[in-house]
Design an enzyme around this catalytic site. Sequence first.
Site, short mmCIF file in Angstrom:
data_model
loop_
_atom_site.label_atom_id
_atom_site.label_comp_id
_atom_site.label_asym_id
_atom_site.label_seq_id
_atom_site.Cartn_x
_atom_site.Cartn_y
_atom_site.Cartn_z
N GLY A 1 16.11 37.50 17.27
CA GLY A 1 17.13 38.20 16.50
C GLY A 1 16.64 39.45 15.80
O GLY A 1 17.37 40.01 14.97
N SER B 1 16.15 44.11 9.64
CA SER B 1 16.70 42.78 9.93
C SER B 1 15.87 41.67 9.30
O SER B 1 14.65 41.80 9.12
CB SER B 1 16.81 42.57 11.44
OG SER B 1 15.55 42.61 12.06
N ASP C 1 19.63 37.31 25.61
CA ASP C 1 21.07 37.30 25.34
C ASP C 1 21.44 35.86 25.01
O ASP C 1 21.27 34.96 25.84
CB ASP C 1 21.82 37.79 26.59
CG ASP C 1 23.33 37.81 26.42
OD1 ASP C 1 23.87 37.03 25.60
OD2 ASP C 1 23.99 38.58 27.14
N ILE D 1 20.43 34.92 14.68
CA ILE D 1 21.40 35.47 15.63
C ILE D 1 22.81 35.14 15.13
O ILE D 1 23.11 33.98 14.85
CB ILE D 1 21.20 34.86 17.03
CG1 ILE D 1 19.81 35.21 17.57
CG2 ILE D 1 22.29 35.33 17.99
CD1 ILE D 1 19.45 34.47 18.85
N TYR E 1 34.34 37.38 4.01
CA TYR E 1 33.38 36.77 4.93
C TYR E 1 34.09 36.13 6.12
O TYR E 1 33.53 35.96 7.19
CB TYR E 1 32.50 35.77 4.19
CG TYR E 1 31.20 35.45 4.90
CD1 TYR E 1 30.33 36.46 5.30
CD2 TYR E 1 30.84 34.13 5.17
CE1 TYR E 1 29.14 36.18 5.95
CE2 TYR E 1 29.64 33.84 5.82
CZ TYR E 1 28.81 34.86 6.20
OH TYR E 1 27.62 34.58 6.85
N LYS F 1 29.11 29.45 9.68
CA LYS F 1 27.84 29.18 9.01
C LYS F 1 27.81 27.76 8.42
O LYS F 1 26.74 27.14 8.35
CB LYS F 1 27.58 30.21 7.91
CG LYS F 1 27.32 31.61 8.43
CD LYS F 1 26.01 31.71 9.21
CE LYS F 1 25.65 33.16 9.50
NZ LYS F 1 24.38 33.31 10.23
N ALA G 1 23.89 43.56 10.96
CA ALA G 1 24.94 42.56 11.10
C ALA G 1 25.89 42.58 9.91
O ALA G 1 27.11 42.48 10.06
CB ALA G 1 24.33 41.17 11.25
#
Length: 260
Positions: A19, A25, A70, A98, A161, A168, A201
């Site tokens: 990721g 990141s 991927d 990810i 969110y 999550k 992200a």
Amino acid sequence: MSLDIPRPILKDKKALVCGVANEHSIAYGCAKAFHELGAQLALTYANDKTKTHTEPLARELEAPIYMPLDATRLDDMEAVFSRIEKEWGRLDILVHSIAWAPKEDLQGGLLDCSASGFGQAMDISCHSFVRLARLAAPLMKEGGTMFTMSYYGANKVVPNYNVMGPVKAALEACARYLAYELGQKQIRVHAISPGPLQTRAASGLKDFDLMLNEAARRAPLGELVDIMDVGYSCAFLATPLARRLSGETLYIDGGVNIMA
């Protein structure tokens, strides 16, 4: 019983970090912390676009294994673990960082989220961790530690969110169940819940700057966390110092999660 902890503390450990998108990141923070503390790294990138940003980072961190992954392609995953088995023969640490949802579903409310968008978000952001864990577990022959990245919005409603909250929440539940299923193999599993961070992200979330400002205002420590705070915390959890911790959702947010 006292522990014989080597210095650096992750010396000779083998870590797969999935990721890494760029130098901002969370996955890069983890990889950099592991590298500083002596681990050898395998890094993955999502596609040719992210390769442009991540290839220099792989060189910087001296990662001998650097491959495309991927999250929707099982053959990509199998290729990564096949190379790890061939070159290292084992794995000690797995980081799953990810997450993805279609922009129109991410920026709209949950009521307006399409079934296909919800399914894609769940598959890429949640079930991909299960798939990685399934492939990693046989290589953790003497135990190991697995991490996945969550957020406070999994347990409390965070405006904007949206679909990622339920996704999550499912991811945190997966971490607990994997901790249970893999515990007899001395594999520990944690969900990590950092405070809001300015990552690529996160830039897809509506009014993300407001989330950052609110977190800084509410944090008992009075400041935001950064990617290295997350990386060093994961490094600690991957050592024998944390050998009796598993199935935790660890908040790394300056204390924001304790506030009403």
